[in-house]
Motif scaffolding. Structure first.
Motif, PDB file in Angstrom:
ATOM      1  N   ASN A  70       5.779   6.165  -2.552  1.00  0.00           N
ATOM      2  CA  ASN A  70       7.336   6.023  -2.636  1.00  0.00           C
ATOM      3  C   ASN A  70       7.547   6.445  -4.067  1.00  0.00           C
TER       4      ASN A  70
ATOM      5  N   GLU B 231       0.819  -1.118  -0.052  1.00  0.00           N
ATOM      6  CA  GLU B 231       0.119  -0.019   0.105  1.00  0.00           C
ATOM      7  C   GLU B 231       0.654   1.239   0.136  1.00  0.00           C
ATOM      8  N   ASP B 232       2.306   1.102   0.123  1.00  0.00           N
ATOM      9  CA  ASP B 232       3.066   2.372   0.219  1.00  0.00           C
ATOM     10  C   ASP B 232       3.871   2.475  -0.967  1.00  0.00           C
TER      11      ASP B 232
END
Ligand code: ARG
Length: 252
Positions: free
Chosen positions: A90, A85-86
């Motif tokens: 990023n 989910e990141d």
């Protein structure tokens, strides 16, 4: 205000405006990546056979594909292994140059990143205990459903069935099912096959719940990067390497 001061103020305002506009428009160039000396690929290594751990190394279909992309740009490749989910955040922040994570192209994701041409067709399927009596997807509404956080599987369940139980990885969702905390796991079809291979006593209910396509996530407004990635996908398809990769990871 004196005339000179006015002119200076006007010029400064213009410079500010131009730089803000440029900021909004300019994504990542190949020069930027070459200056960094490596292609930083964000992924989440909980998704075999697309990305998974082999000892300390992150390997898999997507990683092989990105190695070709790095080679085409003329740099080495480095993996940034983070929560699924990141991945998009990023890329947006510049911590990674691209994302390769069996990532499905979705309209809401397109607001934050661009995508390459798609390179794989997938679907969501259901993993159950082997002895589970399950005959129709309509039964899902009475079940506790596990998903990986931030995935299209999670979206599908939330939008069509009920609030799912989210886990950091498919593997953790499988553990929860084995422990009796949830009744099934909804996840992408090929990872599902891999999880069932590794965990005796499970089965895949293969009726596809969705139709999806994977692509490489790219920072917005980075046309050179889109072009080089699409070129690699086209070249590998034309010269047969893409098929060899599919065979290597039992994706066909
Ligand atoms: N295809 C799904 C999605 O885009 C799941 C991807 C999960 N990938 C991973 N590396 N864990 O949401």
């Amino acid at each position: 205000m004196k005339k000179m001061t006015k002119i200076i103020a006007a010029v400064m305002a213009l410079v500010l405006l131009v730089s803000i506009t440029a900021c909004g428009k300019s994504g990542l160039t190949l020069e930027d990546i070459k200056a960094d000396g490596k292609l930083i690929v964000a992924t989440n290594s909980e998704f075999p056979p697309f990305e998974y751990k082999d000892g300390d190394a992150v390997v898999g279909f997507d990683m092989d594909l990105c190695a070709y992309i790095a080679k085409e740009i003329g740099v080495t490749m480095e993996v940034l292994d983070i929560a699924f989910e990141d991945v998009i955040a990023n890329i947006q922040s510049g911590s990674a140059h691209i994302g390769a994570a069996g990532m499905t192209v979705k309209p809401d994701r397109l607001q934050n990143v661009d995508f390459s041409d798609t390179y794989f067709k997938a679907s969501q399927v259901i993993i159950l205990k082997e002895d589970a009596a399950f005959t129709a997807t309509s039964e899902l509404k009475n079940m506790n459903i596990g998903v990986q956080d931030g995935t299209t599987g999670a979206d599908y369940v939330r939008e069509n069935i009920k609030e799912p139980m989210g886990f950091a990885s498919g593997a953790l969702a499988i553990e929860a099912m084995k422990a009796g905390q949830i009744d099934c796991v909804i996840i992408d079809n090929y990872p599902a096959i891999e999880f069932v291979k590794k965990n005796p006593g499970l089965k895949v209910y293969e009726t596809p719940l969705t139709v999806e396509e994977y692509a490489i996530a790219i920072p917005k407004n980075s046309p050179e990067l889109v072009e080089v990635i699409n070129k690699v996908i086209k070249d590998l398809t034309a010269n047969g390497e893409f098929d060899k990769l599919l065979e290597k990871y039992e994706l066909k």
